[in-house]
Design a protein around this motif. Structure first.
Motif, PDB file in Angstrom:
ATOM      1  N   CYS A  59      19.681 -31.073  34.177  1.00  0.00           N
ATOM      2  CA  CYS A  59      18.516 -30.193  34.296  1.00  0.00           C
ATOM      3  C   CYS A  59      18.976 -28.775  34.618  1.00  0.00           C
ATOM      4  O   CYS A  59      19.714 -28.558  35.589  1.00  0.00           O
ATOM      5  N   PRO A  60      18.539 -27.762  33.841  1.00  0.00           N
ATOM      6  CA  PRO A  60      19.013 -26.385  34.068  1.00  0.00           C
ATOM      7  C   PRO A  60      18.171 -25.596  35.055  1.00  0.00           C
ATOM      8  O   PRO A  60      18.312 -24.377  35.141  1.00  0.00           O
ATOM      9  N   ILE A  61      17.282 -26.259  35.809  1.00  0.00           N
ATOM     10  CA  ILE A  61      16.444 -25.578  36.788  1.00  0.00           C
ATOM     11  C   ILE A  61      16.904 -25.990  38.183  1.00  0.00           C
ATOM     12  O   ILE A  61      16.974 -27.183  38.496  1.00  0.00           O
ATOM     13  N   PHE A  62      17.197 -24.987  39.019  1.00  0.00           N
ATOM     14  CA  PHE A  62      17.805 -25.233  40.325  1.00  0.00           C
ATOM     15  C   PHE A  62      16.930 -24.629  41.416  1.00  0.00           C
ATOM     16  O   PHE A  62      16.448 -23.500  41.282  1.00  0.00           O
ATOM     17  N   LYS A  63      16.759 -25.362  42.489  1.00  0.00           N
ATOM     18  CA  LYS A  63      16.074 -24.840  43.668  1.00  0.00           C
ATOM     19  C   LYS A  63      17.079 -24.052  44.500  1.00  0.00           C
ATOM     20  O   LYS A  63      18.199 -24.516  44.736  1.00  0.00           O
TER      21      LYS A  63
ATOM     22  N   TRP B 145       5.548 -11.274  47.855  1.00  0.00           N
ATOM     23  CA  TRP B 145       6.692 -10.783  47.085  1.00  0.00           C
ATOM     24  C   TRP B 145       6.857 -11.649  45.854  1.00  0.00           C
ATOM     25  O   TRP B 145       6.972 -12.875  45.953  1.00  0.00           O
ATOM     26  N   ASP B 146       6.884 -11.006  44.677  1.00  0.00           N
ATOM     27  CA  ASP B 146       7.125 -11.759  43.443  1.00  0.00           C
ATOM     28  C   ASP B 146       8.506 -11.408  42.888  1.00  0.00           C
ATOM     29  O   ASP B 146       9.296 -10.704  43.521  1.00  0.00           O
ATOM     30  N   VAL B 147       8.800 -11.925  41.700  1.00  0.00           N
ATOM     31  CA  VAL B 147      10.145 -11.777  41.114  1.00  0.00           C
ATOM     32  C   VAL B 147      10.534 -10.307  40.972  1.00  0.00           C
ATOM     33  O   VAL B 147      11.692  -9.942  41.186  1.00  0.00           O
TER      34      VAL B 147
ATOM     35  N   TYR C 246      12.392 -20.871  45.941  1.00  0.00           N
ATOM     36  CA  TYR C 246      12.478 -20.244  44.620  1.00  0.00           C
ATOM     37  C   TYR C 246      13.278 -21.150  43.679  1.00  0.00           C
ATOM     38  O   TYR C 246      14.118 -21.946  44.116  1.00  0.00           O
ATOM     39  N   THR C 247      13.022 -21.006  42.386  1.00  0.00           N
ATOM     40  CA  THR C 247      13.766 -21.788  41.398  1.00  0.00           C
ATOM     41  C   THR C 247      14.512 -20.850  40.452  1.00  0.00           C
ATOM     42  O   THR C 247      14.052 -19.737  40.158  1.00  0.00           O
ATOM     43  N   LEU C 248      15.643 -21.320  39.996  1.00  0.00           N
ATOM     44  CA  LEU C 248      16.502 -20.561  39.068  1.00  0.00           C
ATOM     45  C   LEU C 248      16.677 -21.358  37.785  1.00  0.00           C
ATOM     46  O   LEU C 248      17.057 -22.537  37.809  1.00  0.00           O
ATOM     47  N   PHE C 249      16.395 -20.704  36.664  1.00  0.00           N
ATOM     48  CA  PHE C 249      16.592 -21.303  35.342  1.00  0.00           C
ATOM     49  C   PHE C 249      17.809 -20.659  34.691  1.00  0.00           C
ATOM     50  O   PHE C 249      17.890 -19.432  34.594  1.00  0.00           O
TER      51      PHE C 249
ATOM     52  N   LYS D 274      11.994 -17.827  39.522  1.00  0.00           N
ATOM     53  CA  LYS D 274      10.555 -18.040  39.651  1.00  0.00           C
ATOM     54  C   LYS D 274      10.236 -18.333  41.112  1.00  0.00           C
ATOM     55  O   LYS D 274      11.046 -18.929  41.827  1.00  0.00           O
ATOM     56  N   GLY D 275       9.050 -17.910  41.556  1.00  0.00           N
ATOM     57  CA  GLY D 275       8.633 -18.177  42.926  1.00  0.00           C
ATOM     58  C   GLY D 275       7.984 -16.969  43.566  1.00  0.00           C
ATOM     59  O   GLY D 275       8.203 -15.822  43.141  1.00  0.00           O
ATOM     60  N   VAL D 276       7.191 -17.209  44.589  1.00  0.00           N
ATOM     61  CA  VAL D 276       6.480 -16.153  45.308  1.00  0.00           C
ATOM     62  C   VAL D 276       6.788 -16.278  46.789  1.00  0.00           C
ATOM     63  O   VAL D 276       6.763 -17.384  47.356  1.00  0.00           O
ATOM     64  N   GLY D 277       7.081 -15.143  47.439  1.00  0.00           N
ATOM     65  CA  GLY D 277       7.355 -15.126  48.864  1.00  0.00           C
ATOM     66  C   GLY D 277       6.231 -14.466  49.651  1.00  0.00           C
ATOM     67  O   GLY D 277       5.456 -13.671  49.097  1.00  0.00           O
TER      68      GLY D 277
END
Length: 424
Positions: free
Chosen positions: A223-227, A84-86, A181-184, A70-73
């Motif tokens: 927590c399974p969400i990582f920056k 830039w999106d996913v 950005y974040t990673l699930f 997830k995230g926008v550049g």
């Protein structure tokens, strides 16, 4: 004959044989024996049962991994703004356990099939003779036509023109915003032997918690969400360095579970490893640094086929699941105990070697430990009208008395050694 067979069968079924044991009263041998047994006992309890957990059976898991970025550049190149999106920066987009996040790029627009000069450094020339028509350079962009272009002093090639120029990699990286950005990660494991299934969304991890949590090794380890920036930092790399030319990072989801306790204690731990891609911390003379690949978007312009070529530099992330579950099992427990009991026999072997070959009274101990049978002894016992076993007993007593006399005799080897010991 019949009576002999019945006697043999009677002896086989109704008699019990046990090894003969000799009790030796010797302090040195006794201490050596107990020390060896104590060492074996410490090995069995400390290593086999406590450290190696030899009382449990083990199983590895069948696992599945699903990932989502997830995230926008945002970029601004020569006044051209872009978001830039996913769908733009993740390759492939299916959410596999191995994927690439784009952090830098080189775009060559408007390429079409034709003839154009090769990039300098790829196929330099001074005359047409330097350009062999129909041949290819391993690092070139196309097939040489046999002509040398005087303006660039490079060979002309049939290729997608203009050819890509990737000599100058953008610095700083164009997608530095990828750090946020974040990673699930969603992972489930099954231990077939124990019929246990677990997910990294363990007890207490619900929708409300996921919406606000961010992985931290100390504050939020489950927590399974990582920056993405934190992943790079925990792997030992600097984000700006690895983002420029790309690299690879491994995320290890470790399931080490003791199923003898409550199943809720079977939880994953996350570890991060920098695999390659940091040129400032590795050998600068390497032939290839970082991670990159190319892809093209084709289109028609006025009936002419063209393409836009992208050279992508990115961070390759490999999510690796390793697992090991343990649970009590009587079979490995008995096996470990049996092997330990067998190792206790080492003490007997060592002590027998000391008794029979090292001590001064070794001949006496040999006579006490072994019974010698020969035809002469049988003949002597029959001539005296004695049973063979009684004869051996009398003979052993006589040898013991003889050894006692030798030990009391100051001229004998054993007696002199004991007298010297008493004097000391």
């Amino acid at each position: 004959m019949k009576s002999q067979i019945s006697s043999a069968l009677s002896d086989f079924f109704f008699e019990y044989e046990t090894p003969r044991q000799v009790l030796v009263r010797n302090r040195r041998v006794g201490v050596v024996c107990r020390l060896i047994q104590l060492g074996v006992l410490a090995y069995i309890i400390g290593w086999v049962f406590i450290y190696e957990k030899g009382y449990q059976s083990t199983d590895t898991a069948v696992s599945s991994v699903f990932s989502k970025m997830k995230g926008v550049g945002y970029t601004n190149v020569n006044g051209s703004e872009r978001v830039w999106d996913v769908a733009d920066y993740v390759f492939p987009p299916q959410g596999d356990s191995s994927f690439v996040v784009m952090t830098n790029y080189i775009i060559t627009e408007g390429q079409k099939m034709g003839k154009c000069p090769e990039l300098q450094g790829k196929a330099n020339c001074t005359t047409d003779a330097d350009c062999e028509g129909g041949s290819f350079k391993r690092t070139g962009h196309g097939q040489m036509t046999g002509s040398c272009v005087p303006a660039t002093k490079t060979c002309e090639v049939l290729a997608w023109c203009p050819v890509e120029n990737d000599h100058n990699i953008p610095d700083p990286p164009r997608l530095m915003s990828a750090e946020n950005y974040t990673l699930f990660i969603k992972n489930s494991v099954t231990f077939p032997l124990f019929q246990v299934t677990r997910s990294n969304l363990v007890e207490g991890i619900d929708n409300a918690y996921i919406k606000k949590c961010l992985h931290d090794p100390k504050k939020a380890p489950l927590c399974p969400i990582f920056k993405l920036g934190d992943i790079v930092k925990l792997s030992g790399f600097k984000f700006e360095t690895i983002a420029k030319e790309g690299g690879a990072i491994g995320i290890v989801v470790d399931w080490t579970c003791n199923l003898d306790v409550d199943i809720k204690h079977c939880k994953p731990t996350y570890n991060f490893h920098g695999l390659y891609g940091n040129p400032t911390e590795t050998d600068k003379a390497r032939a290839s640094v970082g991670y990159n690949f190319r892809y093209a978007k084709h289109y028609l312009d006025g009936g002419v086929q063209k393409r836009t070529l992208h050279k992508v530099f990115g961070i390759r992330i490999d999510i690796i699941v390793q697992s090991l579950a343990r649970k009590f099992d009587i079979i490995p427990t008995l096996t470990a105990i049996g092997s330990g009991v067998g190792i206790f026999g080492v003490a007997t072997v060592v002590c027998d070697l000391v008794l029979l070959y090292l001590l001064p009274k070794r001949e006496f101990y040999k006579n006490m430990k072994f019974k010698y049978t020969d035809t002469q002894a049988q003949h002597d016992s029959e001539s005296l009208g004695l049973d063979t076993s009684v004869y051996y007993t009398l003979e052993a007593n006589a040898r013991q008395a003889q050894d006692t006399d030798r030990s009391n005799d100051p001229d004998s080897e054993a007696g002199s050694s004991e007298n010297e010991a008493s004097k000391k």
